[in-house]
Write a protein that holds these residues in place. Structure first.
Motif, PDB file in Angstrom:
ATOM      1  N   LEU A 103      -7.390  -2.579   4.614  1.00 38.03           N
ATOM      2  CA  LEU A 103      -8.617  -3.339   4.824  1.00 38.03           C
ATOM      3  C   LEU A 103      -9.541  -2.438   5.634  1.00 38.03           C
ATOM      4  O   LEU A 103      -9.106  -1.811   6.598  1.00 38.03           O
ATOM      5  CB  LEU A 103      -8.279  -4.599   5.618  1.00 38.03           C
ATOM      6  N   ALA A 148     -11.058  -4.952   1.124  1.00 35.67           N
ATOM      7  CA  ALA A 148      -9.602  -4.802   0.990  1.00 35.67           C
ATOM      8  C   ALA A 148      -9.283  -4.120  -0.329  1.00 35.67           C
ATOM      9  O   ALA A 148      -9.951  -4.360  -1.332  1.00 35.67           O
ATOM     10  CB  ALA A 148      -8.934  -6.175   1.039  1.00 35.67           C
ATOM     11  N   ILE A 199      -3.700 -10.371   3.696  1.00 35.01           N
ATOM     12  CA  ILE A 199      -5.078 -10.018   4.039  1.00 35.01           C
ATOM     13  C   ILE A 199      -5.641 -10.823   5.218  1.00 35.01           C
ATOM     14  O   ILE A 199      -6.271 -10.250   6.098  1.00 35.01           O
ATOM     15  CB  ILE A 199      -5.964 -10.067   2.777  1.00 35.01           C
TER      16      ILE A 199
END
Ligand code: UDP
Ligand code: MG
Length: 334
Positions: A160, A91, A104
């Motif tokens: 990501l 990420a 995330i």
């Protein structure tokens, strides 16, 4: 154990943000279902950032850092992070908490569904000046029209990526690293996740107008040849205008001998206009040639002054070419 998740954060004079950044990211890291690493890249900060990174490394094994010998810019800092990352899932986020780390886990969810690039797309920019919002809005739309690859609008570097994608990015040889462009160019299964961009947590914006402008020109020139063609078009247009004018003047001379032809203003305007067109064209050419020059020199992308959490690999002569090889290994097992 090798980390499963890598979090990459470029840091440039972010001393006011680091404690809060660490607090929020480590809270997210604690919730992940595998080992994690937090890879902080100090891009030549002049404040207390580096010593704060050292302290974080002292107290938390998951933290690693790289420190550049000077300020190389955000895109290069992210590139270094990608070069050194070890996770299966990587990420990238900003240090000023404009990219909420809490997003995330949702991105990881998408990764589980089989996507390999999950980029965050802004639906709103809160509390950024109208000038910044307007220029960003216009730029992303111009880029979309002109670029050879489909670069999604309103996406930054917050994303990501799967290891396979990062490996592919790491072997891309170019020095002009417009990461969001390269990320689109590279393909794989991509998807967006929409989010509201928060205001900066603390501190000043590090992207000055000059840096943003340079980034925008970089994006355009790296991903489009249209500007080069522009001078051809303007040239053809001027040529057509010139021929029409010539015919008109000829007609006046032959058939309307009395008509006054106002010389001075016309000539002055024509000269100025053509001079301007030529200079702008040379400028555009220069942008491309300058980039060729950069690529040909083949300098390393960055120089490292210090690393925390990596040691030079055995037999590493460290020729500084961090782009193709990572001459460091884990200093201690995770
Ligand atoms: N940054 C960097 N090097 C630079 C400029 C910025 O590493 O030369 C980092 C900065 O510390 C932050 C991120 O890049 O983590 C984004 O910078 P900023 O928030 O100033 O820009 P924005 O994209 O929000 O306008
Ligand atoms: Mg920011």
């Amino acid at each position: 154990m090798k980390p499963q998740y890598s979090f990459i954060v470029p840091i440039y004079n972010e001393q006011e943000n680091i404690p809060e950044l660490y607090r929020r990211i480590s809270a997210v890291m604690d919730r992940m279902d595998g080992p994690t690493e937090l890879l902080l890249i100090n891009d030549g900060s002049r404040d207390a950032s580096l010593s704060m990174l050292r302290e974080l490394r002292e107290k938390d094994e998951r933290v690693c850092y790289l420190s550049f010998a000077r300020n190389f810019g955000h895109q290069i800092a992210v590139t270094a992070g990608l070069n050194f990352s070890r996770g299966q899932v990587i990420a990238i986020l900003d240090a000023d908490l404009q990219d909420p780390p809490e997003l995330i886990p949702d991105m990881v969810e998408k990764w589980r569904q089989g996507y390999q690039v999950i980029y965050a797309q802004r639906i709103q920019r809160r509390q950024e000046s109208w000038f910044k919002r307007f220029t960003a809005y216009a730029f992303y739309r111009i880029l979309k029209r002109l670029a050879d690859v489909d670069i999604p609008t309103d996406t930054g570097d917050f994303c990501l990526m799967d290891r396979q994608v990062v490996d592919a990015l790491n072997v891309m040889p170019e020095r002009n690293r417009y990461i969001r462009g390269l990320r689109s160019w590279i393909g794989f299964r991509q998807t967006a996740i929409r989010f509201e961009r928060d205001p900066r947590f603390a501190g000043e914006v590090k992207y000055t107008f000059r840096k943003s402008f340079a980034l925008a020109v970089n994006g355009l020139v790296s991903f489009s040849k249209v500007p080069l063609r522009l001078s051809t078009y303007v040239g053809l247009l001027s040529a057509t205008a010139a021929i029409l004018m010539a015919l008109l003047v000829l007609y006046w001379r032959l058939f309307q001998p009395g008509s006054p032809i106002n010389g001075f203003a016309t000539i002055a305007i024509a000269i100025l206009f053509l001079g301007a067109v030529q200079l702008v064209s040379i400028g555009i050419l220069g942008e491309y040639i300058g980039r060729i020059y950069e690529e040909v020199k083949g300098r390393p992308l960055y120089t490292l002054a210090e690393v925390g959490g990596f040691t030079p690999a055995p037999g590493n002569t460290d020729n500084g070419n961090h782009l193709r090889t990572t001459p460091y290994v884990d200093s201690q097992p995770h």
